[in-house]
Design a protein around this motif. Structure first.
Motif, PDB file in Angstrom:
ATOM      1  N   PRO A 111      29.481 -14.899 -70.227  1.00 24.78           N
ATOM      2  CA  PRO A 111      29.581 -13.731 -68.858  1.00 24.78           C
ATOM      3  C   PRO A 111      30.707 -13.270 -69.200  1.00 24.78           C
ATOM      4  O   PRO A 111      30.796 -12.385 -67.930  1.00 24.78           O
ATOM      5  CB  PRO A 111      29.203 -15.041 -68.113  1.00 24.78           C
ATOM      6  CG  PRO A 111      29.325 -16.120 -68.417  1.00 24.78           C
ATOM      7  CD  PRO A 111      29.396 -16.559 -69.588  1.00 24.78           C
ATOM      8  N   LEU A 112      31.812 -13.984 -69.323  1.00 19.53           N
ATOM      9  CA  LEU A 112      32.772 -13.113 -70.056  1.00 19.53           C
ATOM     10  C   LEU A 112      33.154 -11.873 -70.653  1.00 19.53           C
ATOM     11  O   LEU A 112      34.044 -10.905 -70.609  1.00 19.53           O
ATOM     12  CB  LEU A 112      33.996 -14.129 -69.592  1.00 19.53           C
ATOM     13  CG  LEU A 112      34.495 -15.168 -68.661  1.00 19.53           C
ATOM     14  CD1 LEU A 112      35.423 -15.623 -68.793  1.00 19.53           C
ATOM     15  CD2 LEU A 112      34.407 -14.464 -67.252  1.00 19.53           C
ATOM     16  N   LEU A 113      32.039 -11.365 -71.439  1.00 18.65           N
ATOM     17  CA  LEU A 113      31.960 -10.840 -72.566  1.00 18.65           C
ATOM     18  C   LEU A 113      30.843  -9.504 -71.801  1.00 18.65           C
ATOM     19  O   LEU A 113      30.143  -9.436 -71.336  1.00 18.65           O
ATOM     20  CB  LEU A 113      31.220 -10.881 -73.672  1.00 18.65           C
ATOM     21  CG  LEU A 113      31.678  -9.906 -74.969  1.00 18.65           C
ATOM     22  CD1 LEU A 113      33.520  -9.900 -75.380  1.00 18.65           C
ATOM     23  CD2 LEU A 113      30.703 -10.473 -75.891  1.00 18.65           C
ATOM     24  N   ARG A 114      31.592  -7.796 -71.265  1.00 18.42           N
ATOM     25  CA  ARG A 114      30.944  -6.842 -70.694  1.00 18.42           C
ATOM     26  C   ARG A 114      31.356  -5.921 -71.467  1.00 18.42           C
ATOM     27  O   ARG A 114      32.152  -5.552 -72.201  1.00 18.42           O
ATOM     28  CB  ARG A 114      31.592  -7.014 -69.246  1.00 18.42           C
ATOM     29  CG  ARG A 114      31.398  -8.484 -68.751  1.00 18.42           C
ATOM     30  CD  ARG A 114      31.708  -8.559 -67.358  1.00 18.42           C
ATOM     31  NE  ARG A 114      31.172 -10.053 -66.982  1.00 18.42           N
ATOM     32  CZ  ARG A 114      30.417 -10.073 -65.900  1.00 18.42           C
ATOM     33  NH1 ARG A 114      29.724  -8.472 -64.728  1.00 18.42           N
ATOM     34  NH2 ARG A 114      29.929 -11.007 -64.960  1.00 18.42           N
ATOM     35  N   GLU A 115      30.912  -4.818 -70.603  1.00 19.22           N
ATOM     36  CA  GLU A 115      30.848  -3.332 -71.434  1.00 19.22           C
ATOM     37  C   GLU A 115      30.936  -2.172 -70.133  1.00 19.22           C
ATOM     38  O   GLU A 115      30.465  -2.991 -69.313  1.00 19.22           O
ATOM     39  CB  GLU A 115      28.993  -3.379 -72.153  1.00 19.22           C
ATOM     40  CG  GLU A 115      28.758  -4.117 -73.268  1.00 19.22           C
ATOM     41  CD  GLU A 115      27.731  -3.542 -73.676  1.00 19.22           C
ATOM     42  OE1 GLU A 115      27.706  -3.315 -74.421  1.00 19.22           O
ATOM     43  OE2 GLU A 115      26.595  -3.539 -73.177  1.00 19.22           O
ATOM     44  N   LEU A 116      31.479  -1.934 -70.321  1.00 24.30           N
ATOM     45  CA  LEU A 116      32.021  -1.176 -69.399  1.00 24.30           C
ATOM     46  C   LEU A 116      31.444   1.017 -69.731  1.00 24.30           C
ATOM     47  O   LEU A 116      31.421   1.514 -71.527  1.00 24.30           O
ATOM     48  CB  LEU A 116      33.235  -0.481 -69.183  1.00 24.30           C
ATOM     49  CG  LEU A 116      34.039   0.709 -69.039  1.00 24.30           C
ATOM     50  CD1 LEU A 116      33.462   1.104 -66.868  1.00 24.30           C
ATOM     51  CD2 LEU A 116      35.326   0.610 -68.397  1.00 24.30           C
ATOM     52  N   ILE A 117      30.465   1.350 -69.515  1.00 24.89           N
ATOM     53  CA  ILE A 117      29.548   2.560 -69.550  1.00 24.89           C
ATOM     54  C   ILE A 117      30.462   3.648 -69.261  1.00 24.89           C
ATOM     55  O   ILE A 117      30.869   3.683 -68.407  1.00 24.89           O
ATOM     56  CB  ILE A 117      28.035   3.109 -69.080  1.00 24.89           C
ATOM     57  CG1 ILE A 117      27.923   1.028 -69.471  1.00 24.89           C
ATOM     58  CG2 ILE A 117      27.520   3.987 -69.476  1.00 24.89           C
ATOM     59  CD1 ILE A 117      27.473   1.413 -71.391  1.00 24.89           C
ATOM     60  N   VAL A 118      31.058   4.584 -70.308  1.00 18.88           N
ATOM     61  CA  VAL A 118      31.829   5.708 -69.850  1.00 18.88           C
ATOM     62  C   VAL A 118      31.189   7.226 -70.064  1.00 18.88           C
ATOM     63  O   VAL A 118      31.179   7.298 -71.277  1.00 18.88           O
ATOM     64  CB  VAL A 118      33.158   6.024 -70.226  1.00 18.88           C
ATOM     65  CG1 VAL A 118      34.182   7.177 -70.302  1.00 18.88           C
ATOM     66  CG2 VAL A 118      33.378   4.031 -70.594  1.00 18.88           C
ATOM     67  N   PRO A 119      30.190   7.995 -69.042  1.00 17.64           N
ATOM     68  CA  PRO A 119      29.896   8.524 -69.170  1.00 17.64           C
ATOM     69  C   PRO A 119      30.808   9.681 -69.860  1.00 17.64           C
ATOM     70  O   PRO A 119      31.931  10.332 -69.431  1.00 17.64           O
ATOM     71  CB  PRO A 119      29.384   9.790 -67.883  1.00 17.64           C
ATOM     72  CG  PRO A 119      29.170   7.992 -67.139  1.00 17.64           C
ATOM     73  CD  PRO A 119      30.750   7.467 -67.837  1.00 17.64           C
ATOM     74  N   PHE A 120      29.916  10.611 -70.797  1.00 21.73           N
ATOM     75  CA  PHE A 120      30.858  12.026 -71.283  1.00 21.73           C
ATOM     76  C   PHE A 120      30.224  12.917 -72.202  1.00 21.73           C
ATOM     77  O   PHE A 120      28.953  12.663 -72.727  1.00 21.73           O
ATOM     78  CB  PHE A 120      31.550  11.062 -71.928  1.00 21.73           C
ATOM     79  CG  PHE A 120      32.946  12.748 -72.140  1.00 21.73           C
ATOM     80  CD1 PHE A 120      34.142  12.690 -71.722  1.00 21.73           C
ATOM     81  CD2 PHE A 120      32.387  13.237 -73.680  1.00 21.73           C
ATOM     82  CE1 PHE A 120      34.645  14.274 -72.496  1.00 21.73           C
ATOM     83  CE2 PHE A 120      33.681  14.404 -74.259  1.00 21.73           C
ATOM     84  CZ  PHE A 120      34.732  14.798 -73.586  1.00 21.73           C
TER      85      PHE A 120
END
Length: 99
Positions: free
Chosen positions: A59-68
């Motif tokens: 649960p400490l491995l995560r993804e941040l989505i960056v719109p571009f």
């Protein structure tokens, strides 16, 4: 609470690779993409748990989505305790998986 942001060597290499690809197309575009990613990463200083889980097992491995533009980037990171977030990889959404 404020988290310190660290980068793995692989993540720094990803920045170079992504930038080199875009610089060949348009220097201004490369600069805007880098700025968009860096701006998004600042969210991790205060709200790393707001990002989606990248793994059911960790649960400490995560993804941040960056719109571009029409697509964007995905930043893989892990939360290391109460003080540090480590950016492990940065990929364009159309690239192969980094898991």
């Amino acid at each position: 609470m404020t988290y310190k942001i660290r980068y793995t060597a692989e993540a720094l290499g990803d920045f170079d690779r992504l930038s080199n690809y875009l610089v060949a197309i348009d220097v201004s575009l490369a600069e805007r993409a880098y700025e968009a990613i860096q701006q998004a990463i600042t969210l991790l200083e205060t709200f790393p748990f707001s990002c989606r889980k990248a793994s059911a097992e960790n649960p400490l491995l995560r993804e941040l989505i960056v719109p571009f533009g029409a697509t964007g980037y995905v930043v893989l990171f892990r939360i290391d305790g109460n003080e540090t977030v480590t950016v492990a990889a940065v990929r364009h959404q159309r690239e192969d998986d980094y898991h």
